[in-house]
Write a protein that holds these residues in place. Structure first.
Motif, mmCIF file in Angstrom:
data_model
loop_
_atom_site.group_PDB
_atom_site.id
_atom_site.type_symbol
_atom_site.label_atom_id
_atom_site.label_comp_id
_atom_site.label_asym_id
_atom_site.label_seq_id
_atom_site.Cartn_x
_atom_site.Cartn_y
_atom_site.Cartn_z
ATOM 1 N N CYS A 32 0.778 -1.234 0.000
ATOM 2 C CA CYS A 32 0.000 0.000 0.000
ATOM 3 C C CYS A 32 0.809 1.284 0.000
ATOM 4 O O CYS A 32 0.308 2.335 -0.397
ATOM 5 N N VAL A 33 2.049 1.244 0.486
ATOM 6 C CA VAL A 33 2.855 2.454 0.639
ATOM 7 C C VAL A 33 4.219 2.229 -0.003
ATOM 8 O O VAL A 33 4.799 1.150 0.122
ATOM 9 N N GLU A 34 4.709 3.261 -0.707
ATOM 10 C CA GLU A 34 6.015 3.163 -1.351
ATOM 11 C C GLU A 34 6.810 4.442 -1.120
ATOM 12 O O GLU A 34 6.254 5.480 -0.788
ATOM 13 N N PHE A 35 8.099 4.353 -1.312
ATOM 14 C CA PHE A 35 8.993 5.503 -1.177
ATOM 15 C C PHE A 35 8.711 6.494 -2.294
ATOM 16 O O PHE A 35 8.514 6.128 -3.443
ATOM 17 N N ASP A 36 8.667 7.767 -1.953
ATOM 18 C CA ASP A 36 8.449 8.828 -2.930
ATOM 19 C C ASP A 36 9.776 9.551 -3.150
ATOM 20 O O ASP A 36 10.236 10.309 -2.290
ATOM 21 N N GLU A 37 10.401 9.303 -4.300
ATOM 22 C CA GLU A 37 11.700 9.900 -4.599
ATOM 23 C C GLU A 37 11.645 11.420 -4.680
ATOM 24 O O GLU A 37 12.627 12.096 -4.366
ATOM 25 N N ASP A 38 10.502 11.969 -5.091
ATOM 26 C CA ASP A 38 10.372 13.423 -5.239
ATOM 27 C C ASP A 38 10.433 14.153 -3.899
ATOM 28 O O ASP A 38 10.996 15.237 -3.796
ATOM 29 N N THR A 39 9.827 13.561 -2.881
ATOM 30 C CA THR A 39 9.749 14.232 -1.583
ATOM 31 C C THR A 39 10.661 13.617 -0.532
ATOM 32 O O THR A 39 10.870 14.217 0.524
ATOM 33 N N GLY A 40 11.161 12.425 -0.806
ATOM 34 C CA GLY A 40 11.957 11.719 0.189
ATOM 35 C C GLY A 40 11.114 11.070 1.265
ATOM 36 O O GLY A 40 11.637 10.490 2.209
ATOM 37 N N GLY A 41 9.813 11.156 1.128
ATOM 38 C CA GLY A 41 8.878 10.557 2.081
ATOM 39 C C GLY A 41 8.228 9.318 1.489
ATOM 40 O O GLY A 41 8.871 8.570 0.752
ATOM 41 N N THR A 42 6.979 9.141 1.792
ATOM 42 C CA THR A 42 6.240 8.007 1.250
ATOM 43 C C THR A 42 4.973 8.495 0.568
ATOM 44 O O THR A 42 4.538 9.629 0.769
ATOM 45 N N LYS A 43 4.401 7.621 -0.236
ATOM 46 C CA LYS A 43 3.116 7.897 -0.882
ATOM 47 C C LYS A 43 2.376 6.573 -1.028
ATOM 48 O O LYS A 43 2.976 5.492 -0.960
ATOM 49 N N ASN A 44 1.087 6.673 -1.230
ATOM 50 C CA ASN A 44 0.280 5.474 -1.421
ATOM 51 C C ASN A 44 0.496 4.914 -2.814
ATOM 52 O O ASN A 44 0.620 5.663 -3.786
ATOM 53 N N THR A 45 0.509 3.596 -2.902
ATOM 54 C CA THR A 45 0.493 2.945 -4.207
ATOM 55 C C THR A 45 -0.928 3.054 -4.761
ATOM 56 O O THR A 45 -1.847 3.517 -4.066
ATOM 57 N N GLU A 46 -1.135 2.619 -5.968
ATOM 58 C CA GLU A 46 -2.484 2.626 -6.534
ATOM 59 C C GLU A 46 -3.413 1.775 -5.672
ATOM 60 O O GLU A 46 -4.536 2.173 -5.375
ATOM 61 N N TYR A 47 -2.928 0.612 -5.249
ATOM 62 C CA TYR A 47 -3.718 -0.263 -4.385
ATOM 63 C C TYR A 47 -4.027 0.441 -3.064
ATOM 64 O O TYR A 47 -5.154 0.379 -2.562
ATOM 65 N N GLY A 48 -3.034 1.124 -2.504
ATOM 66 C CA GLY A 48 -3.224 1.854 -1.256
ATOM 67 C C GLY A 48 -4.251 2.965 -1.391
ATOM 68 O O GLY A 48 -5.076 3.179 -0.500
ATOM 69 N N MET A 49 -4.221 3.687 -2.514
ATOM 70 C CA MET A 49 -5.207 4.745 -2.751
ATOM 71 C C MET A 49 -6.608 4.171 -2.855
ATOM 72 O O MET A 49 -7.566 4.713 -2.289
ATOM 73 N N GLU A 50 -6.743 3.043 -3.554
ATOM 74 C CA GLU A 50 -8.055 2.406 -3.680
ATOM 75 C C GLU A 50 -8.581 1.984 -2.314
ATOM 76 O O GLU A 50 -9.757 2.186 -2.003
ATOM 77 N N LEU A 51 -7.711 1.400 -1.494
ATOM 78 C CA LEU A 51 -8.102 0.980 -0.153
ATOM 79 C C LEU A 51 -8.499 2.189 0.689
ATOM 80 O O LEU A 51 -9.530 2.169 1.366
ATOM 81 N N TYR A 52 -7.708 3.250 0.649
ATOM 82 C CA TYR A 52 -8.026 4.445 1.421
ATOM 83 C C TYR A 52 -9.395 5.001 1.022
ATOM 84 O O TYR A 52 -10.229 5.314 1.887
ATOM 85 N N TYR A 53 -9.649 5.150 -0.279
ATOM 86 C CA TYR A 53 -10.918 5.733 -0.720
ATOM 87 C C TYR A 53 -12.095 4.818 -0.403
ATOM 88 O O TYR A 53 -13.198 5.299 -0.123
ATOM 89 N N LEU A 54 -11.883 3.527 -0.405
ATOM 90 C CA LEU A 54 -12.930 2.591 0.006
ATOM 91 C C LEU A 54 -13.271 2.819 1.478
ATOM 92 O O LEU A 54 -14.448 2.875 1.862
ATOM 93 N N ILE A 55 -12.246 2.973 2.305
ATOM 94 C CA ILE A 55 -12.461 3.233 3.729
ATOM 95 C C ILE A 55 -13.136 4.594 3.923
ATOM 96 O O ILE A 55 -14.097 4.713 4.688
ATOM 97 N N GLU A 56 -12.668 5.617 3.207
ATOM 98 C CA GLU A 56 -13.268 6.942 3.327
ATOM 99 C C GLU A 56 -14.738 6.914 2.933
ATOM 100 O O GLU A 56 -15.590 7.483 3.624
ATOM 101 N N ASP A 57 -15.058 6.245 1.838
ATOM 102 C CA ASP A 57 -16.456 6.135 1.407
ATOM 103 C C ASP A 57 -17.295 5.380 2.435
ATOM 104 O O ASP A 57 -18.456 5.727 2.665
ATOM 105 N N SER A 58 -16.705 4.376 3.067
ATOM 106 C CA SER A 58 -17.420 3.619 4.102
ATOM 107 C C SER A 58 -17.715 4.495 5.315
ATOM 108 O O SER A 58 -18.800 4.423 5.894
ATOM 109 N N VAL A 59 -16.750 5.334 5.697
ATOM 110 C CA VAL A 59 -16.964 6.256 6.818
ATOM 111 C C VAL A 59 -18.074 7.235 6.459
ATOM 112 O O VAL A 59 -18.997 7.472 7.245
#
Length: 78
Positions: A32-59
């Protein structure tokens, strides 16, 4: 206007906490989460984004959250 409705920021905070609890509990960080070379931090993968939005919609569904434009349409129909 519904006074007990959560604001979008609160919905996002709840969804974020649930998201990270789920991926931690199920040991899905690499999926779900991968290293973001642009920021040096992390970002969600496509799968992670789908999971997050599914959870957000459920809330949102659980609390019957409506976007502002949906509220306006509802008032226009009445």
């Amino acid at each position: 206007m519904c006074l007990n409705r959560l604001e979008l920021d609160e919905v996002c905070n709840i969804a974020g906490r649930v998201y990270f609890d789920v991926i931690d509990h199920l040991d899905m960080e690499n999926l779900c989460v991968e290293f973001d070379e642009d920021t040096g931090g992390t970002k969600n993968t496509e799968y992670g984004m789908e999971l997050y939005y599914l959870i957000e919609d459920s809330v949102k569904s659980a609390i019957k959250y409506k976007e502002e434009d949906e509220e306006e349409e509802e008032h226009e129909d009445n």
